[in-house]
Design a protein around this motif. Sequence first.
Motif, PDB file in Angstrom:
ATOM      1  N   VAL A 210       0.855  -1.187   0.000  1.00 42.87           N
ATOM      2  CA  VAL A 210       0.000   0.000   0.000  1.00 42.87           C
ATOM      3  C   VAL A 210       0.889   1.233   0.000  1.00 42.87           C
ATOM      4  O   VAL A 210       1.837   1.311   0.785  1.00 42.87           O
ATOM      5  N   ILE A 211       0.596   2.192  -0.890  1.00 43.69           N
ATOM      6  CA  ILE A 211       1.368   3.422  -0.938  1.00 43.69           C
ATOM      7  C   ILE A 211       0.441   4.618  -1.107  1.00 43.69           C
ATOM      8  O   ILE A 211      -0.718   4.479  -1.515  1.00 43.69           O
ATOM      9  N   SER A 212       0.973   5.789  -0.798  1.00 43.76           N
ATOM     10  CA  SER A 212       0.281   7.056  -1.006  1.00 43.76           C
ATOM     11  C   SER A 212       1.019   7.826  -2.094  1.00 43.76           C
ATOM     12  O   SER A 212       2.247   7.850  -2.119  1.00 43.76           O
ATOM     13  N   VAL A 213       0.266   8.460  -2.991  1.00 47.06           N
ATOM     14  CA  VAL A 213       0.851   9.211  -4.102  1.00 47.06           C
ATOM     15  C   VAL A 213       0.207  10.585  -4.163  1.00 47.06           C
ATOM     16  O   VAL A 213      -1.013  10.710  -4.066  1.00 47.06           O
ATOM     17  N   ASP A 214       1.026  11.628  -4.327  1.00 47.28           N
ATOM     18  CA  ASP A 214       0.470  12.972  -4.485  1.00 47.28           C
ATOM     19  C   ASP A 214       0.466  13.379  -5.950  1.00 47.28           C
ATOM     20  O   ASP A 214       0.842  12.601  -6.835  1.00 47.28           O
ATOM     21  N   GLY A 215       0.047  14.609  -6.223  1.00 46.38           N
ATOM     22  CA  GLY A 215      -0.118  15.056  -7.598  1.00 46.38           C
ATOM     23  C   GLY A 215       1.162  15.113  -8.391  1.00 46.38           C
ATOM     24  O   GLY A 215       1.146  15.031  -9.630  1.00 46.38           O
ATOM     25  N   ALA A 216       2.306  15.244  -7.709  1.00 42.37           N
ATOM     26  CA  ALA A 216       3.597  15.276  -8.397  1.00 42.37           C
ATOM     27  C   ALA A 216       4.166  13.885  -8.606  1.00 42.37           C
ATOM     28  O   ALA A 216       5.236  13.739  -9.219  1.00 42.37           O
ATOM     29  N   GLY A 217       3.481  12.874  -8.090  1.00 47.88           N
ATOM     30  CA  GLY A 217       3.974  11.509  -8.211  1.00 47.88           C
ATOM     31  C   GLY A 217       4.857  11.074  -7.063  1.00 47.88           C
ATOM     32  O   GLY A 217       5.391   9.961  -7.084  1.00 47.88           O
ATOM     33  N   THR A 218       5.020  11.923  -6.045  1.00 47.29           N
ATOM     34  CA  THR A 218       5.821  11.548  -4.882  1.00 47.29           C
ATOM     35  C   THR A 218       5.123  10.419  -4.131  1.00 47.29           C
ATOM     36  O   THR A 218       3.943  10.504  -3.814  1.00 47.29           O
ATOM     37  N   VAL A 219       5.883   9.375  -3.853  1.00 48.42           N
ATOM     38  CA  VAL A 219       5.348   8.192  -3.177  1.00 48.42           C
ATOM     39  C   VAL A 219       5.789   8.213  -1.717  1.00 48.42           C
ATOM     40  O   VAL A 219       6.966   8.407  -1.407  1.00 48.42           O
ATOM     41  N   ARG A 220       4.837   8.017  -0.831  1.00 42.68           N
ATOM     42  CA  ARG A 220       5.083   7.835   0.591  1.00 42.68           C
ATOM     43  C   ARG A 220       4.363   6.570   1.036  1.00 42.68           C
ATOM     44  O   ARG A 220       3.503   6.063   0.324  1.00 42.68           O
TER      45      ARG A 220
END
Length: 297
Positions: A210-220
């Motif tokens: 499971v990952i989180s992605v923001d609008g710039a494509g940064t993965v956390r």
Amino acid sequence: MDLTILYRGPLSSCDYDCPYCPFAKRRDSRDQLRADRAALDRFASWATEQHDDRLSLLFTPWGEGLVRSWYRHTLVRLSRLPHIRRVAIQTNLSCRTDWLAEADPDTLALWCTYHPGQTSYERFAGKCADLTRRGIRFSVGVVGLPEHLDAARRLRADLPGHVYLWVNAPEGQQLSDTEAAAWTELDPLFDYSRYPHSSAGMPCRTGESVISVDGAGTVRRCHFVRTELGNLYDNSYRANLRPRACPKDLCDCHIGYVHLESLPLYDVFAGGVLERVPQHRPTRPQLVTVPLPAGGS
């Protein structure tokens, strides 16, 4: 690879004015809306091309996404791809629902929140009835404020029995056992939300499957841990996917603690983790969490 992605782009505008939400009636500029649409299109194009993976996607915008055409079009588009297992979005359901006729109801699902005072009961309940007629998977929930209790009881009575009505404990408020009991009558799983979960050092699926992605494509690993794992679009995140213990003392949001391996929620919500739909009609667990002492962690 099976991968669950929580996507949150720049959108932060909402058409509602809920007093408990920092994004109430916030407006994005035209430039901000264009940026959000471009970011969403980029993400959807990436997801479309991942034929070798099985993806489950949950859109968790700060604002209301479905009043924007590009979110509706994206959900329809992604729902029809064979490698997309589930595509879901959190929504206040203020949008029209006719667009759902174009989506694959076996893949698309909605996580709906009812905000009494922001829309009429009849309008919201009518939308829920339409989702049921269309065969759309959905859950419905409310924030457990005292002034919402009567409306939530009415909604529970009117919803089909198979539709789960969840309750989120109000942030920053300590409920008495009597108050909590009233909400537990509506949502047998309410205790999971009532108390924050001690998560430090606990195994969690975030950062691995499971990952989180923001609008710039940064993965956390998730929305609540700011450490970056790489970028979605240059594939740098993949080398950093591995089992990880949670670095936070507490986890108090459903989209976070649902992934804790110390909790049984993947079994409870089997097949419906993203849209918060239980596998079976829930009953109250024997024990779900231990309240933390005041000031403790």
